[in-house]
Scaffold this motif. Structure first.
Motif, PDB file in Angstrom:
ATOM      1  N   GLU A  73      23.697  34.044 -10.628  1.00 41.58           N
ATOM      2  CA  GLU A  73      24.583  34.938 -11.383  1.00 41.58           C
ATOM      3  C   GLU A  73      25.962  35.029 -10.742  1.00 41.58           C
ATOM      4  O   GLU A  73      26.984  35.056 -11.427  1.00 41.58           O
ATOM      5  CB  GLU A  73      23.957  36.333 -11.491  1.00 41.58           C
ATOM      6  CG  GLU A  73      22.978  36.484 -12.618  1.00 41.58           C
ATOM      7  CD  GLU A  73      23.598  36.247 -13.994  1.00 41.58           C
ATOM      8  OE1 GLU A  73      24.729  36.740 -14.233  1.00 41.58           O
ATOM      9  OE2 GLU A  73      22.976  35.572 -14.809  1.00 41.58           O
ATOM     10  N   VAL A  74      25.992  35.078  -9.407  1.00 42.27           N
ATOM     11  CA  VAL A  74      27.283  35.120  -8.697  1.00 42.27           C
ATOM     12  C   VAL A  74      28.080  33.853  -9.012  1.00 42.27           C
ATOM     13  O   VAL A  74      29.273  33.918  -9.338  1.00 42.27           O
ATOM     14  CB  VAL A  74      27.065  35.271  -7.180  1.00 42.27           C
ATOM     15  CG1 VAL A  74      28.348  34.958  -6.417  1.00 42.27           C
ATOM     16  CG2 VAL A  74      26.586  36.679  -6.840  1.00 42.27           C
ATOM     17  N   ASP A 103      29.210  42.085   0.509  1.00 38.63           N
ATOM     18  CA  ASP A 103      28.622  43.415   0.383  1.00 38.63           C
ATOM     19  C   ASP A 103      27.106  43.248   0.278  1.00 38.63           C
ATOM     20  O   ASP A 103      26.622  42.244  -0.273  1.00 38.63           O
ATOM     21  CB  ASP A 103      29.144  44.116  -0.871  1.00 38.63           C
ATOM     22  CG  ASP A 103      30.638  44.441  -0.763  1.00 38.63           C
ATOM     23  OD1 ASP A 103      31.138  44.549   0.376  1.00 38.63           O
ATOM     24  OD2 ASP A 103      31.277  44.570  -1.824  1.00 38.63           O
ATOM     25  N   PRO A 104      26.324  44.200   0.796  1.00 43.44           N
ATOM     26  CA  PRO A 104      24.861  44.068   0.712  1.00 43.44           C
ATOM     27  C   PRO A 104      24.377  44.072  -0.737  1.00 43.44           C
ATOM     28  O   PRO A 104      24.945  44.751  -1.587  1.00 43.44           O
ATOM     29  CB  PRO A 104      24.352  45.292   1.475  1.00 43.44           C
ATOM     30  CG  PRO A 104      25.486  46.253   1.482  1.00 43.44           C
ATOM     31  CD  PRO A 104      26.736  45.432   1.490  1.00 43.44           C
ATOM     32  N   ALA A 160      31.888  39.657  -7.995  1.00 42.79           N
ATOM     33  CA  ALA A 160      30.797  39.211  -8.863  1.00 42.79           C
ATOM     34  C   ALA A 160      29.571  40.106  -8.684  1.00 42.79           C
ATOM     35  O   ALA A 160      28.917  40.484  -9.667  1.00 42.79           O
ATOM     36  CB  ALA A 160      30.443  37.756  -8.548  1.00 42.79           C
ATOM     37  N   LEU A 161      29.246  40.477  -7.440  1.00 46.98           N
ATOM     38  CA  LEU A 161      28.118  41.373  -7.191  1.00 46.98           C
ATOM     39  C   LEU A 161      28.345  42.733  -7.848  1.00 46.98           C
ATOM     40  O   LEU A 161      27.427  43.318  -8.441  1.00 46.98           O
ATOM     41  CB  LEU A 161      27.900  41.543  -5.689  1.00 46.98           C
ATOM     42  CG  LEU A 161      27.320  40.333  -4.939  1.00 46.98           C
ATOM     43  CD1 LEU A 161      27.384  40.562  -3.435  1.00 46.98           C
ATOM     44  CD2 LEU A 161      25.883  40.058  -5.376  1.00 46.98           C
ATOM     45  N   ALA A 162      29.565  43.238  -7.744  1.00 45.00           N
ATOM     46  CA  ALA A 162      29.892  44.526  -8.364  1.00 45.00           C
ATOM     47  C   ALA A 162      29.744  44.447  -9.880  1.00 45.00           C
ATOM     48  O   ALA A 162      29.217  45.375 -10.524  1.00 45.00           O
ATOM     49  CB  ALA A 162      31.312  44.939  -7.981  1.00 45.00           C
ATOM     50  N   ASP A 163      30.188  43.339 -10.468  1.00 44.66           N
ATOM     51  CA  ASP A 163      30.092  43.166 -11.922  1.00 44.66           C
ATOM     52  C   ASP A 163      28.631  43.084 -12.367  1.00 44.66           C
ATOM     53  O   ASP A 163      28.254  43.651 -13.408  1.00 44.66           O
ATOM     54  CB  ASP A 163      30.838  41.905 -12.356  1.00 44.66           C
ATOM     55  CG  ASP A 163      32.348  42.036 -12.183  1.00 44.66           C
ATOM     56  OD1 ASP A 163      32.831  43.183 -12.034  1.00 44.66           O
ATOM     57  OD2 ASP A 163      33.030  40.994 -12.183  1.00 44.66           O
ATOM     58  N   LYS A 179      22.892  43.498 -15.125  1.00 46.48           N
ATOM     59  CA  LYS A 179      22.189  42.246 -14.815  1.00 46.48           C
ATOM     60  C   LYS A 179      21.417  42.349 -13.508  1.00 46.48           C
ATOM     61  O   LYS A 179      20.298  41.830 -13.385  1.00 46.48           O
ATOM     62  CB  LYS A 179      23.185  41.081 -14.749  1.00 46.48           C
ATOM     63  CG  LYS A 179      22.520  39.712 -14.614  1.00 46.48           C
ATOM     64  CD  LYS A 179      21.651  39.404 -15.828  1.00 46.48           C
ATOM     65  CE  LYS A 179      20.968  38.068 -15.723  1.00 46.48           C
ATOM     66  NZ  LYS A 179      20.120  37.756 -16.899  1.00 46.48           N
ATOM     67  N   TYR A 180      21.994  43.037 -12.541  1.00 47.07           N
ATOM     68  CA  TYR A 180      21.314  43.185 -11.252  1.00 47.07           C
ATOM     69  C   TYR A 180      19.987  43.923 -11.451  1.00 47.07           C
ATOM     70  O   TYR A 180      18.945  43.500 -10.936  1.00 47.07           O
ATOM     71  CB  TYR A 180      22.186  43.947 -10.249  1.00 47.07           C
ATOM     72  CG  TYR A 180      21.498  44.172  -8.922  1.00 47.07           C
ATOM     73  CD1 TYR A 180      21.649  43.270  -7.874  1.00 47.07           C
ATOM     74  CD2 TYR A 180      20.662  45.283  -8.710  1.00 47.07           C
ATOM     75  CE1 TYR A 180      20.996  43.452  -6.665  1.00 47.07           C
ATOM     76  CE2 TYR A 180      20.006  45.470  -7.515  1.00 47.07           C
ATOM     77  CZ  TYR A 180      20.179  44.555  -6.490  1.00 47.07           C
ATOM     78  OH  TYR A 180      19.520  44.740  -5.299  1.00 47.07           O
ATOM     79  N   LEU A 181      20.011  45.039 -12.170  1.00 45.53           N
ATOM     80  CA  LEU A 181      18.801  45.827 -12.390  1.00 45.53           C
ATOM     81  C   LEU A 181      17.756  45.006 -13.128  1.00 45.53           C
ATOM     82  O   LEU A 181      16.556  45.109 -12.828  1.00 45.53           O
ATOM     83  CB  LEU A 181      19.134  47.094 -13.174  1.00 45.53           C
ATOM     84  CG  LEU A 181      17.978  48.079 -13.370  1.00 45.53           C
ATOM     85  CD1 LEU A 181      17.441  48.555 -12.029  1.00 45.53           C
ATOM     86  CD2 LEU A 181      18.442  49.262 -14.208  1.00 45.53           C
ATOM     87  N   GLU A 182      18.186  44.178 -14.055  1.00 48.75           N
ATOM     88  CA  GLU A 182      17.263  43.318 -14.806  1.00 48.75           C
ATOM     89  C   GLU A 182      16.528  42.373 -13.846  1.00 48.75           C
ATOM     90  O   GLU A 182      15.297  42.215 -13.931  1.00 48.75           O
ATOM     91  CB  GLU A 182      18.048  42.516 -15.842  1.00 48.75           C
ATOM     92  CG  GLU A 182      17.212  41.524 -16.634  1.00 48.75           C
ATOM     93  CD  GLU A 182      18.061  40.647 -17.540  1.00 48.75           C
ATOM     94  OE1 GLU A 182      17.729  39.461 -17.709  1.00 48.75           O
ATOM     95  OE2 GLU A 182      19.081  41.149 -18.069  1.00 48.75           O
ATOM     96  N   ILE A 183      17.271  41.744 -12.936  1.00 54.07           N
ATOM     97  CA  ILE A 183      16.660  40.819 -11.979  1.00 54.07           C
ATOM     98  C   ILE A 183      15.770  41.582 -10.997  1.00 54.07           C
ATOM     99  O   ILE A 183      14.652  41.150 -10.673  1.00 54.07           O
ATOM    100  CB  ILE A 183      17.746  40.036 -11.221  1.00 54.07           C
ATOM    101  CG1 ILE A 183      18.555  39.163 -12.186  1.00 54.07           C
ATOM    102  CG2 ILE A 183      17.127  39.161 -10.126  1.00 54.07           C
ATOM    103  CD1 ILE A 183      19.779  38.520 -11.559  1.00 54.07           C
ATOM    104  N   SER A 184      16.248  42.732 -10.528  1.00 52.34           N
ATOM    105  CA  SER A 184      15.502  43.531  -9.562  1.00 52.34           C
ATOM    106  C   SER A 184      14.166  43.998 -10.141  1.00 52.34           C
ATOM    107  O   SER A 184      13.116  43.909  -9.482  1.00 52.34           O
ATOM    108  CB  SER A 184      16.339  44.742  -9.137  1.00 52.34           C
ATOM    109  OG  SER A 184      15.656  45.517  -8.177  1.00 52.34           O
ATOM    110  N   GLU A 185      14.182  44.480 -11.374  1.00 48.36           N
ATOM    111  CA  GLU A 185      12.945  44.957 -11.997  1.00 48.36           C
ATOM    112  C   GLU A 185      11.989  43.802 -12.296  1.00 48.36           C
ATOM    113  O   GLU A 185      10.764  43.985 -12.273  1.00 48.36           O
ATOM    114  CB  GLU A 185      13.270  45.728 -13.271  1.00 48.36           C
ATOM    115  CG  GLU A 185      13.918  47.086 -12.997  1.00 48.36           C
ATOM    116  CD  GLU A 185      14.176  47.882 -14.250  1.00 48.36           C
ATOM    117  OE1 GLU A 185      14.310  47.263 -15.329  1.00 48.36           O
ATOM    118  OE2 GLU A 185      14.249  49.128 -14.157  1.00 48.36           O
TER     119      GLU A 185
END
Length: 282
Positions: free
Chosen positions: A91-92, A140-141, A258-261, A267-273
């Protein structure tokens, strides 16, 4: 004799004049060479690109990763490289307008691979640590996790990290998890990653492994009957981030954006879940 002396003097003057002429030409040529070198160097400096520009020009972000550390970076049943870190890196790269090219490398060689510039960054659960920050830069973490102590179900001797003294722990040698085991007195058995440590533990060739709690929970999800248990957990969570060689601020800034976006648009939450059933950024 006078004629002979005059002839010798004439020849000497001729040689001297020629030598001076050659030196003058040589100096002029050297000057031209130096000026040319300076011009070339100046041109090279002007034409030089930073790593972000090189990545965009090539159309690829070269990513170092293990490929053996589920659920972060591993191969699915069809042999495809996948995992939480893999999808975040993809994604990044997408937000940078390029494609992620993964270069699989054993953990204990991953820092050397970055040193040698075999890849542009590492996405592989690299914990942010002060000693690493002396040599490398981090993004960023993008994930937070805790170290846990894993033993066999029937092990009643090891109930806390302090009980590792004199016990054999299976660890990747250069990981912070190995440091935790070593600090608690364990004898370190070198492994190539989480999977090998689990195999050694199940066969009782080691007594324990200090590893990532999220990896263990994924293991139990995939293999609920596995005869292993967590007996201790560090209270402080560790943050992991993408790793870079120093001096690449432009690329790091772009990755951070990119991480912030990814986090802001869901999208981050989608991958995390998908991998953990929850938001692992906190």
């Amino acid at each position: 004799m006078k004629k002979w002396s005059l002839l010798v003097l004439t020849l000497a003057l001729t040689v001297l004049v020629a030598a001076c002429g050659n030196n003058t030409n040589s100096d002029a040529t050297s000057g031209q060479g130096a000026n040319t070198d300076k011009a070339n160097n100046g041109g090279n400096t002007a034409a030089a690109t930073n790593l972000l520009e090189s990545v965009k020009a090539s159309g690829k972000l070269r990513v170092g990763t293990e490929g053996t550390y589920a659920p972060f970076t591993y191969h699915d049943k069809d042999g495809k490289l996948t995992g939480f870190d893999v999808e975040i890196a993809e994604e990044v790269a997408k937000r940078l307008g390029v494609e992620a090219e993964f270069i699989e490398t054993p953990w204990d060689g991953i820092f050397a691979g970055l040193d040698a510039k075999r890849f542009d960054t590492v996405f592989n659960q690299v914990t942010i640590r002060d000693d690493r920050k002396e040599k490398y830069d981090f993004s960023d973490p993008y994930i937070v996790s805790r170290a846990v102590l894993i033993v066999n179900d029937d092990n009643e001797e090891i109930k806390a990290f302090a009980d590792l003294k004199g016990k054999k722990a299976g660890q990747s040698l250069t990981s912070n998890l190995s440091d935790i085991a070593r600090e608690n007195g364990a004898e370190i058995e070198a492994t190539e990653g989480f999977n090998q440590a689990i195999d050694l533990l199940l066969s009782k060739r080691i007594d324990a492994t200090v590893n990532d709690g999220l990896s263990f929970f994924d293991l139990k999800k995939q293999r609920p009957d596995v005869k292993l248990k967590i007996v201790d957990e560090l209270p402080d969570a560790a943050e992991s981030a993408a790793l870079f060689n120093k001096g690449n601020e432009e690329l790091i800034e772009a990755v951070n954006q990119a991480l912030a976006d990814i986090k802001s648009d869901g999208k981050y939450l989608e991958i995390s879940e998908k991998y953990f059933g929850e938001d692992v950024s906190k």
